[in-house]
Design a protein around this motif. Structure first.
Motif, PDB file in Angstrom:
ATOM      1  N   ASP A  38      41.302  11.082  49.941  1.00 32.15           N
ATOM      2  CA  ASP A  38      40.486  11.202  51.133  1.00 32.15           C
ATOM      3  C   ASP A  38      39.520  12.361  51.056  1.00 32.15           C
ATOM      4  OD1 ASP A  38      43.020  10.112  53.499  1.00 32.15           O
ATOM      5  OD2 ASP A  38      41.749   9.020  52.111  1.00 32.15           O
ATOM      6  N   CYS A  39      39.932  13.446  50.419  1.00 32.23           N
ATOM      7  CA  CYS A  39      39.022  14.576  50.370  1.00 32.23           C
ATOM      8  C   CYS A  39      39.117  15.294  49.057  1.00 32.23           C
ATOM      9  CB  CYS A  39      39.281  15.536  51.530  1.00 32.23           C
ATOM     10  SG  CYS A  39      38.280  17.006  51.423  1.00 32.23           S
ATOM     11  N   CYS A  40      40.072  16.190  48.968  1.00 35.72           N
ATOM     12  CA  CYS A  40      40.042  17.145  47.888  1.00 35.72           C
ATOM     13  C   CYS A  40      41.104  16.942  46.848  1.00 35.72           C
ATOM     14  CB  CYS A  40      40.171  18.552  48.455  1.00 35.72           C
ATOM     15  SG  CYS A  40      39.025  18.849  49.791  1.00 35.72           S
ATOM     16  N   GLY A  41      42.061  16.110  47.114  1.00 34.48           N
ATOM     17  CA  GLY A  41      43.208  16.054  46.224  1.00 34.48           C
ATOM     18  C   GLY A  41      42.973  15.186  45.024  1.00 34.48           C
ATOM     19  N   SER A  42      41.910  15.368  44.327  1.00 39.32           N
ATOM     20  CA  SER A  42      41.609  14.490  43.217  1.00 39.32           C
ATOM     21  C   SER A  42      42.563  14.639  42.070  1.00 39.32           C
ATOM     22  CB  SER A  42      40.186  14.776  42.739  1.00 39.32           C
ATOM     23  OG  SER A  42      40.028  16.138  42.475  1.00 39.32           O
ATOM     24  N   GLY A  43      43.160  15.827  41.950  1.00 46.67           N
ATOM     25  CA  GLY A  43      43.983  16.058  40.786  1.00 46.67           C
ATOM     26  C   GLY A  43      45.457  15.954  41.007  1.00 46.67           C
ATOM     27  N   HIS A  44      45.905  15.839  42.264  1.00 44.16           N
ATOM     28  CA  HIS A  44      47.331  15.958  42.518  1.00 44.16           C
ATOM     29  C   HIS A  44      47.762  14.924  43.530  1.00 44.16           C
ATOM     30  CE1 HIS A  44      46.760  19.563  40.256  1.00 44.16           C
ATOM     31  NE2 HIS A  44      45.887  19.971  41.146  1.00 44.16           N
ATOM     32  N   GLY A  45      47.809  13.690  43.118  1.00 49.50           N
ATOM     33  CA  GLY A  45      48.140  12.638  44.048  1.00 49.50           C
ATOM     34  C   GLY A  45      49.601  12.564  44.423  1.00 49.50           C
ATOM     35  N   HIS A  46      50.477  13.223  43.656  1.00 43.83           N
ATOM     36  CA  HIS A  46      51.893  13.187  43.996  1.00 43.83           C
ATOM     37  C   HIS A  46      52.194  14.219  45.052  1.00 43.83           C
ATOM     38  CE1 HIS A  46      51.205  16.045  40.713  1.00 43.83           C
ATOM     39  NE2 HIS A  46      52.097  16.787  41.349  1.00 43.83           N
ATOM     40  N   ASP A  47      53.425  14.188  45.526  1.00 39.98           N
ATOM     41  CA  ASP A  47      53.871  15.140  46.543  1.00 39.98           C
ATOM     42  C   ASP A  47      53.834  16.539  45.971  1.00 39.98           C
ATOM     43  OD1 ASP A  47      55.123  16.636  48.446  1.00 39.98           O
ATOM     44  OD2 ASP A  47      56.769  15.227  48.784  1.00 39.98           O
ATOM     45  N   ALA A  48      53.100  17.412  46.657  1.00 45.10           N
ATOM     46  CA  ALA A  48      52.956  18.769  46.160  1.00 45.10           C
ATOM     47  C   ALA A  48      54.259  19.533  46.166  1.00 45.10           C
ATOM     48  CB  ALA A  48      51.901  19.511  46.983  1.00 45.10           C
ATOM     49  N   ALA A  49      55.224  19.073  46.955  1.00 40.32           N
ATOM     50  CA  ALA A  49      56.508  19.759  46.968  1.00 40.32           C
ATOM     51  C   ALA A  49      57.214  19.600  45.625  1.00 40.32           C
ATOM     52  CB  ALA A  49      57.380  19.221  48.100  1.00 40.32           C
ATOM     53  N   ASP A  50      56.842  18.549  44.851  1.00 47.56           N
ATOM     54  CA  ASP A  50      57.419  18.317  43.540  1.00 47.56           C
ATOM     55  C   ASP A  50      56.437  18.708  42.447  1.00 47.56           C
ATOM     56  OD1 ASP A  50      59.713  17.217  44.724  1.00 47.56           O
ATOM     57  OD2 ASP A  50      58.697  15.296  44.963  1.00 47.56           O
ATOM     58  N   PHE A  51      55.635  19.718  42.683  1.00 48.41           N
ATOM     59  CA  PHE A  51      54.577  20.147  41.789  1.00 48.41           C
ATOM     60  C   PHE A  51      55.148  20.530  40.429  1.00 48.41           C
ATOM     61  CE2 PHE A  51      51.711  23.402  40.120  1.00 48.41           C
ATOM     62  CZ  PHE A  51      50.492  22.756  40.225  1.00 48.41           C
ATOM     63  N   ASN A  52      54.611  19.917  39.357  1.00 54.80           N
ATOM     64  CA  ASN A  52      55.062  20.164  37.995  1.00 54.80           C
ATOM     65  C   ASN A  52      53.957  20.902  37.253  1.00 54.80           C
ATOM     66  OD1 ASN A  52      55.648  19.904  35.182  1.00 54.80           O
ATOM     67  ND2 ASN A  52      57.040  18.215  35.665  1.00 54.80           N
ATOM     68  N   LEU A  53      54.147  22.214  37.061  1.00 55.22           N
ATOM     69  CA  LEU A  53      53.101  23.045  36.474  1.00 55.22           C
ATOM     70  C   LEU A  53      52.764  22.612  35.056  1.00 55.22           C
ATOM     71  CD1 LEU A  53      51.276  25.491  36.919  1.00 55.22           C
ATOM     72  CD2 LEU A  53      53.107  26.936  36.022  1.00 55.22           C
ATOM     73  N   ARG A  54      53.781  22.330  34.237  1.00 54.87           N
ATOM     74  CA  ARG A  54      53.525  21.946  32.844  1.00 54.87           C
ATOM     75  C   ARG A  54      52.750  20.635  32.780  1.00 54.87           C
ATOM     76  NH1 ARG A  54      58.480  21.922  28.704  1.00 54.87           N
ATOM     77  NH2 ARG A  54      58.254  24.138  29.189  1.00 54.87           N
ATOM     78  N   GLN A  55      53.126  19.685  33.603  1.00 59.05           N
ATOM     79  CA  GLN A  55      52.440  18.393  33.611  1.00 59.05           C
ATOM     80  C   GLN A  55      50.982  18.546  34.011  1.00 59.05           C
ATOM     81  OE1 GLN A  55      54.539  15.362  35.815  1.00 59.05           O
ATOM     82  NE2 GLN A  55      52.649  14.248  36.250  1.00 59.05           N
ATOM     83  N   GLU A  56      50.704  19.429  34.960  1.00 59.85           N
ATOM     84  CA  GLU A  56      49.333  19.620  35.423  1.00 59.85           C
ATOM     85  C   GLU A  56      48.495  20.399  34.410  1.00 59.85           C
ATOM     86  OE1 GLU A  56      48.171  18.240  38.100  1.00 59.85           O
ATOM     87  OE2 GLU A  56      50.092  17.441  38.737  1.00 59.85           O
ATOM     88  N   LEU A  57      49.141  21.319  33.665  1.00 60.89           N
ATOM     89  CA  LEU A  57      48.400  22.165  32.717  1.00 60.89           C
ATOM     90  C   LEU A  57      47.971  21.416  31.452  1.00 60.89           C
ATOM     91  CD1 LEU A  57      50.210  25.635  32.774  1.00 60.89           C
ATOM     92  CD2 LEU A  57      47.812  25.166  33.291  1.00 60.89           C
ATOM     93  N   THR A  58      48.717  20.393  31.069  1.00 58.64           N
ATOM     94  CA  THR A  58      48.453  19.718  29.783  1.00 58.64           C
ATOM     95  C   THR A  58      47.033  19.171  29.675  1.00 58.64           C
ATOM     96  OG1 THR A  58      50.793  19.171  29.554  1.00 58.64           O
ATOM     97  CG2 THR A  58      49.235  17.895  28.232  1.00 58.64           C
ATOM     98  N   PRO A  59      46.543  18.308  30.606  1.00 55.37           N
ATOM     99  CA  PRO A  59      45.174  17.806  30.454  1.00 55.37           C
ATOM    100  C   PRO A  59      44.127  18.919  30.576  1.00 55.37           C
ATOM    101  CG  PRO A  59      46.092  17.165  32.583  1.00 55.37           C
ATOM    102  CD  PRO A  59      47.215  17.738  31.790  1.00 55.37           C
ATOM    103  N   ILE A  60      44.413  19.928  31.384  1.00 52.84           N
ATOM    104  CA  ILE A  60      43.455  21.040  31.515  1.00 52.84           C
ATOM    105  C   ILE A  60      43.333  21.779  30.188  1.00 52.84           C
ATOM    106  CG2 ILE A  60      43.109  23.287  32.628  1.00 52.84           C
ATOM    107  CD1 ILE A  60      44.273  22.133  35.171  1.00 52.84           C
ATOM    108  N   ALA A  61      44.477  22.013  29.512  1.00 54.10           N
ATOM    109  CA  ALA A  61      44.451  22.717  28.227  1.00 54.10           C
ATOM    110  C   ALA A  61      43.700  21.907  27.169  1.00 54.10           C
ATOM    111  CB  ALA A  61      45.881  22.996  27.769  1.00 54.10           C
ATOM    112  N   ILE A  62      43.943  20.602  27.119  1.00 50.45           N
ATOM    113  CA  ILE A  62      43.250  19.752  26.130  1.00 50.45           C
ATOM    114  C   ILE A  62      41.747  19.767  26.375  1.00 50.45           C
ATOM    115  CG2 ILE A  62      42.960  17.377  25.327  1.00 50.45           C
ATOM    116  CD1 ILE A  62      45.955  16.955  25.942  1.00 50.45           C
ATOM    117  N   ALA A  63      41.348  19.601  27.657  1.00 49.40           N
ATOM    118  CA  ALA A  63      39.924  19.598  27.980  1.00 49.40           C
ATOM    119  C   ALA A  63      39.291  20.949  27.670  1.00 49.40           C
ATOM    120  CB  ALA A  63      39.730  19.252  29.454  1.00 49.40           C
TER     121      ALA A  63
END
Length: 666
Positions: free
Chosen positions: A29-54
């Motif tokens: 709807d607005c800003c959550g383009s990168g984190h469609g899952h529940d933020a309460a279950d935020f997985n730092l390693r999973q989120e960092l992987t594509p950022i590191a590759i890019a």
């Protein structure tokens, strides 16, 4: 006895008052383009992987960009940077596409997609990748912050019990709490959560109530006392008879309130939603004008130059930090209050609480203990004290009023209820019943005047229950109440915040005078019927309207439901045991401490302050960079750093409420 207990036959007196979770919806709807899952279950390693590759691909592309660009192998530039662009920006691109198909074109994802594709079109590929990459870094921090705020509520939700130990014919079976019925017997072992509300049959223990009330000191419970679902049994084995099904238990209602708090949005949140709806299209058309008009009217201006400036304008104008930090701030306020035993039913009530300048209290059970005890028994016309107490206990046998309970306790014997017939409660006056064939009245002075019963005393220090038999006055029972331990502190804390305090009570004028003097109240009225309280509150509300402030009413949520409903903010005390409190009040204090009222207002004030800090900071900073971008000073790199920076600072500022909602107010 119903209603108030001691109406004086003298004129009324009036002492003058001084002048007066976020459920953020789809991430698309607005800003959550990168984190469609529940933020309460935020997985730092999973989120960092594509950022590191890019980031690695972007670094390679930057190192060899000029070399490749001026050789026949320029295609290699695309081979490195386009994958980096797709990896870092895929969620933005797909969200923009989905939202466009649904008719929601002008959002954050659309702005980012338009800006970066435009950059690629004018051969600024590294900058396009950089925009997407740093935007995702901002989303990473945003997801982490939202996760922390939701965990503050999730910690409360974890008090939900998983099983109940049902006792059937001596056998103990572990069952789901929602399958246990009222009247069933359960066993709570040391270290276990109490699964349902109930009364203790056997056992003595310490119970931890911090999950429900925010109080860290355990309390002792014994047979005959009530325990509530969500408490933790710390020491002894308890046998409990269930008094409510799980769906109606205190913890179930509390969890429902907390989970649904975001459904009642504050005016500030609604304003930002409306603002973003109009702001984004304006930015898009302004950027289009910047790209097209200057080359037509400014000599020497090139399309490439002004298209680039328009792209900078699009990036810096993204409203993500503003839109996400506002509900995050309110969510932090609701969560921080819940951790301290204060349930706020929605962010709109936080906004109203922050504007409260007058707090009106009920007396019995709110400022006072509500633990009435008989102090004097005065007899007339032939009855002795024991006979008067017995008669009063009989006529009060069906009343749940604290005064009735104190009379039965003072009598101290089993009450012969079979002798009582035609029981009738007279609201605001007392009780009429037939006892052994005689008409007995028990009530306040107002009742005696209504029934034209002669009596020798109008004003009595304390709460009084007068007794009359067949029209003859037979005596009175005087009951005393005590201030709560923190009542003086509560009024002092409110005065320190510049808030006027008032009390509306149905008790006698002499009792009200004494309580008001001990507490230092600014205004009070006594001897009020329930409808009189509403009228008195209306007067205070009219005064508050002149100063554009709000009025809060604090009561027990049962007898004072009409006044709680009428106030700008209704606050219920001791709401854990009161269905009416949960249903009627906007804010529920989960303990009986009136000092929590000042604490709730402090949290609301800080929440509102942080929210408006975020709004003003974001608007000023974005306006500055929009101007810099339009005149060509800011580049795409600087624009994305500014956009991500605004979002992060706003989110970190909102996080202050979650970490410590009371600090920083003075």
């Amino acid at each position: 006895m119903a209603g108030s207990r001691s109406k004086s036959c003298c004129d009324r007196h009036e002492t003058p008052i001084h002048p007066p979770p976020i459920q953020s919806g789809s991430q698309d709807d607005c800003c959550g383009s990168g984190h469609g899952h529940d933020a309460a279950d935020f997985n730092l390693r999973q989120e960092l992987t594509p950022i590191a590759i890019a980031a690695i691909l972007l670094l390679i592309g930057l190192m060899f960009n000029e070399t490749l660009h001026n050789t026949p192998y320029a295609i290699a530039e695309y081979a490195v940077l386009i994958p980096a662009y797709l990896i870092s920006g895929w969620t933005v691109l797909t969200a923009a596409g989905r939202n466009s198909l649904r008719g929601r074109i002008f959002d954050e994802n659309f702005l980012m997609t338009l800006a970066t594709l435009g950059a690629i079109a004018i051969h600024q590929i590294p900058e396009a990748v950089g925009v997407m990459l740093f935007f995702q870094v901002g989303e990473l921090f945003q997801g982490y912050s939202v996760g922390r705020s939701r965990r503050s509520i999730k910690a409360l939700l974890e008090v939900r019990p998983d099983t109940a130990n049902l006792s059937v014919d001596g056998d103990i079976r572990a069952v789901a709490p929602d399958t246990v019925k009222v009247g069933d017997v359960i066993v709570v072992r040391p270290g276990e959560k109490v699964p349902l509300d109930g009364d203790i049959l056997e056992g003595k223990s310490l119970v931890d109530t911090s999950a429900l009330t925010g109080e860290s000191v355990p309390r002792t419970v014994a047979p005959g006392e009530t325990v509530l679902a969500g408490m933790i049994n710390q020491s002894g084995l308890l046998t409990v008879r269930v008094s409510k099904p799980f769906g109606e238990s205190s913890i179930a209602r509390i969890l429902e309130l907390v989970e649904n708090a975001s459904s009642k949005k504050a005016d500030t949140e609604k304003f930002i939603t409306r603002f973003a709806r109009y702001y984004t299209p304006v930015v898009v058309f302004l950027s289009l004008a910047v790209a097209m008009l200057p080359p037509l009217f400014i000599e020497g201006a090139t399309h490439a130059q002004w298209v680039y400036r328009a792209l900078v304008l699009l990036v810096i104008s993204c409203p993500c930090g503003l839109v996400i930090s506002i509900p995050l701030g309110y969510f932090g306020g609701v969560g921080g209050a819940a951790k301290r035993g204060i349930l706020v039913k929605g962010s709109t009530y936080l906004d109203t609480l922050a504007q409260v300048k007058t707090v009106v209290f009920d007396k019995t059970g709110t400022l006072t203990q509500g633990n009435f005890r008989v102090t004097h028994v005065v007899t007339h016309n032939g009855l002795n004290q024991h006979q008067l107490l017995e008669l009063a206990a009989q006529v009060e046998s069906q009343s749940t009023h604290p005064v009735a309970q104190s009379i039965r306790q003072a009598y101290g014997q089993a009450v012969d209820t079979a002798a009582v017939q035609d029981y009738e409660e007279i609201a605001g006056h007392g009780i009429r019943a037939m006892v052994n064939g005689r008409t007995v009245l028990a009530g306040n002075d107002r009742l005696l005047h209504r029934e034209a019963i002669p009596h020798d005393v109008c004003v009595v220090d304390g709460t009084v229950a007068h007794l009359a038999v067949d029209g003859d006055y037979r005596g009175r029972i005087i009951i005393a109440d005590e201030l709560k331990d923190d009542a003086v502190e509560a009024i002092r804390a409110l005065h320190a915040q510049g808030i006027q305090t008032a009390m509306l009570t149905g008790d006698s004028q002499s009792v009200a005078d004494s309580i008001a003097q001990q507490l230092g109240l600014d205004y009070y009225r006594a001897e009020l019927l329930p409808e009189d309280k509403v009228d008195a509150l209306e007067g205070l509300l009219q005064r508050a309207r002149q100063t554009r402030s709000s009025v809060a009413f604090v009561g027990d949520g049962i007898n004072d439901a009409p006044v709680i409903a009428r106030a700008d903010v209704g606050i219920a005390m001791g709401g854990l045991g009161s269905d009416a409190a949960i249903a009627t009040a906007d804010v529920v204090i989960m303990t009986d401490a009136p000092s929590k009222v000042a604490e709730a207002i402090q949290i609301a004030q800080k929440t509102r302050r942080v929210v408006w800090q975020n709004i003003m900071f974001a608007m000023v900073f974005k306006a500055l960079f929009i101007a810099l971008g339009a005149i060509g000073i800011a580049t795409l790199w600087e624009a994305v750093f500014a956009d991500v920076g605004v979002a992060l600072l706003a989110i970190l500022n909102a996080g202050r409420i979650i970490r410590n909602p009371q600090n920083g107010l003075r």
